[in-house]
Write a protein that holds these residues in place. Structure first.
Motif, mmCIF file in Angstrom:
data_model
loop_
_atom_site.group_PDB
_atom_site.id
_atom_site.type_symbol
_atom_site.label_atom_id
_atom_site.label_comp_id
_atom_site.label_asym_id
_atom_site.label_seq_id
_atom_site.Cartn_x
_atom_site.Cartn_y
_atom_site.Cartn_z
ATOM 1 N N LEU A 156 0.656 -1.713 10.091
ATOM 2 C CA LEU A 156 -0.125 -2.490 11.064
ATOM 3 C C LEU A 156 -1.316 -1.665 11.570
ATOM 4 O O LEU A 156 -2.446 -2.177 11.655
ATOM 5 C CB LEU A 156 0.783 -2.898 12.243
ATOM 6 C CG LEU A 156 0.142 -3.774 13.316
ATOM 7 C CD1 LEU A 156 -0.251 -5.132 12.746
ATOM 8 C CD2 LEU A 156 1.096 -3.972 14.502
ATOM 9 N N ALA A 157 -1.053 -0.394 11.885
ATOM 10 C CA ALA A 157 -2.144 0.471 12.368
ATOM 11 C C ALA A 157 -3.224 0.604 11.291
ATOM 12 O O ALA A 157 -4.421 0.507 11.587
ATOM 13 C CB ALA A 157 -1.594 1.847 12.746
ATOM 14 N N TYR A 158 -2.796 0.812 10.043
ATOM 15 C CA TYR A 158 -3.714 0.963 8.905
ATOM 16 C C TYR A 158 -4.588 -0.283 8.770
ATOM 17 O O TYR A 158 -5.819 -0.198 8.644
ATOM 18 C CB TYR A 158 -2.888 1.195 7.630
ATOM 19 C CG TYR A 158 -3.642 1.796 6.474
ATOM 20 C CD1 TYR A 158 -3.592 3.164 6.218
ATOM 21 C CD2 TYR A 158 -4.389 0.995 5.609
ATOM 22 C CE1 TYR A 158 -4.270 3.728 5.136
ATOM 23 C CE2 TYR A 158 -5.069 1.555 4.537
ATOM 24 C CZ TYR A 158 -5.003 2.920 4.297
ATOM 25 O OH TYR A 158 -5.679 3.472 3.236
ATOM 26 N N TRP A 187 4.950 -0.561 11.431
ATOM 27 C CA TRP A 187 4.063 -0.101 12.513
ATOM 28 C C TRP A 187 2.889 0.716 11.964
ATOM 29 O O TRP A 187 1.774 0.630 12.466
ATOM 30 C CB TRP A 187 4.837 0.740 13.539
ATOM 31 C CG TRP A 187 5.724 -0.107 14.377
ATOM 32 C CD1 TRP A 187 7.071 -0.263 14.249
ATOM 33 C CD2 TRP A 187 5.326 -0.962 15.458
ATOM 34 N NE1 TRP A 187 7.533 -1.150 15.178
ATOM 35 C CE2 TRP A 187 6.493 -1.592 15.938
ATOM 36 C CE3 TRP A 187 4.105 -1.253 16.070
ATOM 37 C CZ2 TRP A 187 6.459 -2.496 16.999
ATOM 38 C CZ3 TRP A 187 4.069 -2.151 17.125
ATOM 39 C CH2 TRP A 187 5.238 -2.769 17.573
ATOM 40 N N ILE A 188 3.180 1.530 10.926
ATOM 41 C CA ILE A 188 2.101 2.323 10.322
ATOM 42 C C ILE A 188 1.171 1.394 9.532
ATOM 43 O O ILE A 188 -0.051 1.503 9.597
ATOM 44 C CB ILE A 188 2.675 3.415 9.385
ATOM 45 C CG1 ILE A 188 3.651 4.322 10.148
ATOM 46 C CG2 ILE A 188 1.558 4.212 8.715
ATOM 47 C CD1 ILE A 188 3.020 5.276 11.103
ATOM 48 N N LEU A 239 0.812 -1.221 0.000
ATOM 49 C CA LEU A 239 0.000 0.000 0.000
ATOM 50 C C LEU A 239 0.844 1.270 0.000
ATOM 51 O O LEU A 239 0.376 2.354 0.370
ATOM 52 C CB LEU A 239 -0.932 0.028 1.231
ATOM 53 C CG LEU A 239 -2.093 -0.954 1.258
ATOM 54 C CD1 LEU A 239 -2.788 -0.911 2.620
ATOM 55 C CD2 LEU A 239 -3.114 -0.647 0.172
ATOM 56 N N GLY A 240 2.108 1.124 -0.363
ATOM 57 C CA GLY A 240 2.994 2.296 -0.388
ATOM 58 C C GLY A 240 3.500 2.709 0.977
ATOM 59 O O GLY A 240 4.058 3.787 1.143
ATOM 60 N N ILE A 241 3.254 1.849 1.979
ATOM 61 C CA ILE A 241 3.699 2.171 3.346
ATOM 62 C C ILE A 241 4.834 1.208 3.723
ATOM 63 O O ILE A 241 4.620 -0.012 3.754
ATOM 64 C CB ILE A 241 2.532 2.037 4.366
ATOM 65 C CG1 ILE A 241 1.389 2.972 3.967
ATOM 66 C CG2 ILE A 241 3.016 2.336 5.774
ATOM 67 C CD1 ILE A 241 0.119 2.793 4.771
ATOM 68 N N ASN A 242 6.022 1.753 4.023
ATOM 69 C CA ASN A 242 7.155 0.879 4.329
ATOM 70 C C ASN A 242 7.300 0.559 5.814
ATOM 71 O O ASN A 242 7.769 -0.512 6.170
ATOM 72 C CB ASN A 242 8.461 1.526 3.829
ATOM 73 C CG ASN A 242 8.440 1.643 2.318
ATOM 74 O OD1 ASN A 242 7.897 0.780 1.627
ATOM 75 N ND2 ASN A 242 8.983 2.742 1.804
ATOM 76 N N ASP A 243 6.896 1.501 6.668
ATOM 77 C CA ASP A 243 7.038 1.268 8.113
ATOM 78 C C ASP A 243 5.985 0.235 8.569
ATOM 79 O O ASP A 243 4.776 0.484 8.466
ATOM 80 C CB ASP A 243 6.831 2.599 8.860
ATOM 81 C CG ASP A 243 7.096 2.474 10.357
ATOM 82 O OD1 ASP A 243 6.934 1.365 10.897
ATOM 83 O OD2 ASP A 243 7.467 3.476 10.983
#
Lengths: 537, 59
Positions: free
Chosen positions: B11-13, B8-9, B2-6
């Motif tokens: 996981l939150a998403y 933790w972010i 989804l274009g998110i590498n971290d």
């Protein structure tokens, strides 16, 4: 401008009409019951959501996401899991039943009647009356910031206008809790936020592409120049968590995520909502729509808040907080600059709706706290309680407006709305949460144990806010005045404690005090009274 | 993803969406559970509503 005023007048006319419809249909309590049982679950569910979410959540926390990034989505997760699922399923059902068993109509009254303690009721009522204006001020500031940016008028005029509209609404009294009105407001909020999400993602080329652009933005040299101060505090980009243990990490995780995420469980104005529910079936149904509603409110506000950085940068070469001129101005500036003007009107109504439904429940809680809980019960006064309650609400509105006025003088780069909201939520969690759990789940606990938990949580929380937690203590100035520094632990071996939110210290302190109290004191509430409390539970 | 590498972010998403789905699932499974039809429940509630309307009147 003219379009917005006409839209506002039409909107006010519709909620007045719906309020009148609801009032006419619910004249007697029996009618109310039947009406409540026959009402469509969707109407019921939307009315929940609109009281949960305020301008503070959308403008204040949305702005915080614009500055700190998508780490705020942890708060959305807690909002849904703790604020909806745990609150409704674990707490809501028992609260409803016990509230009815004890004929309790306010949160302080639930505690007071459960433990036969007028002092407890009065003390809890006093905390609510004295500190809830901070939260109400945050809600007012959220609306005023939007009006200021959207219409280009001064903050002071915006605040007066917004407060006047809300005061008229609260003054109409009978509209409170009428489900049609709340549901109508919920629909406006929902439609408004769905549009915002679709707009932001489509404008940036889809979900993955939008996130990728946001990630790449942080790498640009001109952006690194603008985020220099934030990076020093631990900021790591808008789609990364801040550096572990840094000031921004502590602020995001302990104040914003945990303070509000856990604090929601012990919010007096939300606890009351459980008692007005007709049966557990409605609570079950509300879990479904409540989950969706919260995702579409805070989830969208936080995603759009973070993504606004890309749009602001593409347009002006500035990141959101720099372009908007302050944390709390990010969402209003985004709406004004990038979204079609017709949508600005819908968003304006959505914010007015969000503020009205939340503020009216806050003023309801503050009014009953001073009139019913403190004056009638704790001070054992008869007569004049209508006068005291109405005066209490008026004083609460005036204090809230004054606080919202003063809040605008603070450093604009701070997350003022989010911090103010988190402060109240955290204080509620520290003071009331262990007591609330004990009330519902520990049959033989003594009043002294519960009271010692409430007092300890409150006192530790207040000391931490005024003297230790630098973010708040430095704004409140008392520590500076007495000790000549913004936090009492500053420049000592304990200096890191200045970053730790009150909830992290005060909530465990309250739990420990309750447990010690339970070990050393005996329950004096009669078995007969306990049977009444727990009947059907 | 989804274009998110971290993680933790991410996981939150994902948790935001999963917890919403869990709420939807819980609501559907318990849609008709918990209704109260017993007469004493009804009268108890009517009594409480009377008190509530008094509070509303004062406000």
């Amino acid at each position: 401008m003219l379009g917005s005023i006409i839209a506002l007048l039409v909107y006010l006319f519709i909620i007045t009409y719906l309020g009148y419809l609801g009032y006419r249909h619910t004249k007697t309590s029996a009618d109310y019951l039947v009406g409540g049982r026959q009402i469509h679950p969707m109407i019921m569910a939307l009315s929940y959501g609109s009281t949960f979410i305020s301008t503070s959540a959308i403008v204040g926390f949305g702005g915080a996401a614009g500055t700190l990034g998508m780490g705020l989505l942890w708060l959305t997760f807690l909002n849904i899991f703790v604020g909806i699922f745990v609150a409704f399923v674990i707490f809501g059902k028992r609260t409803r039943k016990m509230g009815h068993n004890l004929d309790a109509h306010t949160f302080p009254e639930l505690l007071g009647n459960r433990f036969n303690s007028k002092f407890m009721q009065g003390f809890v009522g006093m905390i609510i009356f004295l500190f809830m204006p901070i939260y109400a001020a945050a809600v007012l500031k959220g609306g005023s910031d939007f009006i200021q940016t959207h219409f280009g008028i001064s903050y002071e005029v915006s605040l007066l206008f917004f407060a006047a509209v809300v005061a008229v609404y609260v003054w109409m009294g009978g509209l409170k809790g009428v489900m049609y009105t709340d549901a109508f407001q919920g629909v406006i909020m929902f439609v408004g936020m769905v549009f915002l999400l679709v707009f932001a993602y489509s404008k940036l080329g889809g979900v993955t592409e939008a996130h990728s652009q946001l990630g790449a933005l942080f790498e640009k040299p001109e952006v690194q120049l603008q985020t220099e101060k934030l990076v020093k505090g631990g900021f790591n980009g808008w789609i990364s968590m801040p550096v572990w243990g840094s000031p921004i990490w502590w602020s995001l995780v302990t104040t914003i995520v945990m303070g509000v995420g856990i604090g929601v469980l012990a919010q007096p104005q939300l606890v009351v909502r459980f008692m007005t529910v007709k049966s557990n079936r409605e609570l079950n149904r509300a879990v479904l729509s409540g989950g969706i509603f919260i995702l579409m409110m805070t989830g969208v506000a936080f995603i759009v808040g973070a993504l606004s950085n890309v749009l602001f940068f593409n347009e002006s070469g500035k990141i959101a907080i720099v372009a908007a001129g302050g944390n709390d101005k990010i969402i209003p500036a985004f709406i004004k600059q990038f979204v079609p003007s017709w949508y600005g009107i819908i968003f304006f109504l959505a914010l007015i709706a969000a503020a009205m439904s939340t503020l009216s429940s806050q003023f309801h809680a503050m009014g009953t706290a001073i009139g019913r809980d403190v004056y009638e019960k704790a001070l054992n006064q008869k007569g004049n309680s209508i006068f005291i309650t109405k005066t209490g609400i008026l004083v609460a509105i005036l204090i809230s407006v004054l606080l919202a006025y003063m809040a605008n003088k603070l450093d604009a780069s701070m997350q003022i709305i989010a911090t103010g909201t988190a402060l109240f939520f955290g204080l509620c969690a520290a003071s009331f949460l262990p007591a609330y759990i004990a009330t519902l789940y520990i049959r033989n606990i003594s009043a002294k144990a519960v009271l010692s938990g409430i007092i300890t949580g409150f006192v530790v929380g207040i000391i931490w806010i005024f003297f230790v937690h630098e973010k708040e203590a430095s704004s409140l100035q008392l520590c500076q005045l007495l000790f000549g520094k913004p936090s009492i632990v500053k420049d000592t071996v304990l200096t890191k404690l200045a970053m730790v939110d009150p909830i992290i210290i005060a909530l465990p302190a309250s739990v420990i005090a309750t447990l010690i109290g339970a070990l050393v004191s005996k329950n004096k509430v009669s078995e007969e009274h306990l049977n009444t409390c727990f009947k059907g539970i | 993803m989804l274009g998110i590498n971290d993680p933790w972010i991410l996981l939150a998403y994902m948790l935001c969406i999963l917890s919403t789905l869990a709420c939807v699932g819980y609501g559907i499974c318990n849609w008709n559970k918990g209704a109260e039809n017993e007469p004493d429940e009804f009268s108890e509630e009517a009594k409480w509503e009377k008190g509530e309307s008094k509070v509303e009147e004062i406000l």
